[in-house]
Design a protein around this motif. Sequence first.
Motif, PDB file in Angstrom:
ATOM      1  N   HIS B  85       0.837  -1.192   0.000  1.00 32.28           N
ATOM      2  CA  HIS B  85       0.000   0.000   0.000  1.00 32.28           C
ATOM      3  C   HIS B  85       0.878   1.249   0.000  1.00 32.28           C
ATOM      4  O   HIS B  85       1.849   1.331   0.720  1.00 32.28           O
ATOM      5  N   HIS B  87       1.020   5.746  -1.466  1.00 29.83           N
ATOM      6  CA  HIS B  87       0.335   6.906  -2.037  1.00 29.83           C
ATOM      7  C   HIS B  87       1.244   7.509  -3.088  1.00 29.83           C
ATOM      8  O   HIS B  87       2.361   7.049  -3.293  1.00 29.83           O
ATOM      9  N   GLU B 107      -2.503   6.082   7.969  1.00 30.02           N
ATOM     10  CA  GLU B 107      -3.496   5.085   7.533  1.00 30.02           C
ATOM     11  C   GLU B 107      -4.602   4.939   8.562  1.00 30.02           C
ATOM     12  O   GLU B 107      -5.782   4.919   8.241  1.00 30.02           O
ATOM     13  N   ILE B 110      -6.955   7.908   8.624  1.00 26.49           N
ATOM     14  CA  ILE B 110      -7.889   7.928   7.485  1.00 26.49           C
ATOM     15  C   ILE B 110      -9.084   7.025   7.770  1.00 26.49           C
ATOM     16  O   ILE B 110     -10.242   7.418   7.592  1.00 26.49           O
ATOM     17  N   HIS B 124      -8.577   3.179   0.065  1.00 28.36           N
ATOM     18  CA  HIS B 124      -8.538   4.615  -0.172  1.00 28.36           C
ATOM     19  C   HIS B 124      -7.374   4.947  -1.083  1.00 28.36           C
ATOM     20  O   HIS B 124      -6.515   4.107  -1.351  1.00 28.36           O
TER      21      HIS B 124
HETATM   22 MN   LIG Z   1      -3.135   4.980   2.652  1.00 28.58          MN
END
Ligand SMILES: [Mn+2]
Lengths: 140, 140
Positions: B85, B87, B107, B110, B124
Motif C-alpha cells: 500500500h 500513495h 493510515e 484515514i 482509499h
Molecule cells: Mn493509505
Amino acid sequence: MHHDSLHALLVKEKLSLTRPRRIIFDLLLHKDPQSMQVLISRAANKVDRATIYRTIELFERLGIVHRLNIGWKYKIELSDLFVGHHHHFHCNQCGATHTLQANPMLETMIDTVAAKENFSPRSHQLEIHGLCGQCAGQPA
Amino acid sequence: MHHDSLHALLVKEKLSLTRPRRIIFDLLLHKDPQSMQVLISRAANKVDRATIYRTIELFERLGIVHRLNIGWKYKIELSDLFVGHHHHFHCNQCGATHTLQANPMLETMIDTVAAKENFSPRSHQLEIHGLCGQCAGQPA
DNA sequence: GATATATTTGCAAATTTGTCGCAATTATAT
DNA sequence: ATATAATTGCGACAAATTTGCAAATATATC
Ligand SMILES: [Mn+2]
Ligand SMILES: [Mn+2]
Ligand SMILES: [Zn+2]
Ligand SMILES: [Zn+2]
C-alpha cells in the motif's frame, strides 16, 4: 459573492468573465461532482461542447476546479477556493458519493508525510471507498 | 507467486486465468502506473484493444487494479493486494510521479475519519500535488 | 486425452469523447 | 462609440471506448 472571486482570478490572468464561463461555474456551484457528459447536457443550447472542454481546462489550470476519480469516468467539482476543503467517500454498493469534512489533524499529517520526503505539497485529494451506513446494515 | 493469487481471485468468481489476462497482469507488475494507451501499445499484437478494456474493467471490479488521477488522463496500477500500500506525489513542475510509502499513523487516521461518519472503509487513495525536491530548489 | 459446455477473445463497426481551425461575436480599454 | 484583443460556436476531425458476434480457448466430465 462567489462571482467576484471568480472574476478576480480571471482578471489576474488578463482573462474575462464571460457568459459561458459564468454559466459553467454556476452549474458547478452547490452541486456534487459532475461528469463532462452531465455538464454538457445541462448546458445544452446554452454553451457549446467545445467551449465546455476549453473552460474546464482553463478552470483547472487556474485551480478553480479539479477532477475526481469516482467510477470509470472522471468528474469535476469546484476546488477548495469555492467550497470548503473536503474529501470523498464512495460507496461500492449503492454508488453514492458522500462528503467528508476536512479534519485538521489529518490535513496536517498529510502535509507532514509529504514534507518528510522532501516534497512541497500544494494540494491533495483523498478518496475513500467502502460501504456507506445504509449498505453496511443490509446484506448484499 | 503472484499468478497464484490472481488465479485464486478469478476462480472465486468462476472466471478463468486466460492468456490475455496473464499478459495484462504481467504488464502491470513491477511497473509505474500506466495509461490505457501505453498498455494498449505494449500489448500490441498480443492482446486486442477491446480485450484490454474489458480486462481492466474486470480487474478493477475484482479489486486487482485501480485507477489514478495523474494529470489530465488516468493511469492504471496494481492494487494493494499485489504491491504494498502506498500513495503518490505528483510534481506540478516536472511531471514526475513519486511513491510515498504508507505511514501507519496516517493510515489509521484515514480509517478513523471515515468510521466517525458511519462509513466502513475498505480502501482509499491519496494523491498529493506540489513541487518535488528538485523543482523546489530551482526557480521556475 | 477426447468431448461437451460455458467463457473469453479478436475483429470490425459503431459510438462517444475530446480537439482544432476559423469566421463571427463579445468583452475590455480608450 | 470605436478599436483591439479575447472568446465562442460551429463544423469537421481525431482519439478513445464500447459493442455484437463468430471463432478460439478454458474448465468440467467422461
Ligand atoms: Mn493509505
Ligand atoms: Mn485534505
Ligand atoms: Zn451505499
Ligand atoms: Zn519536479
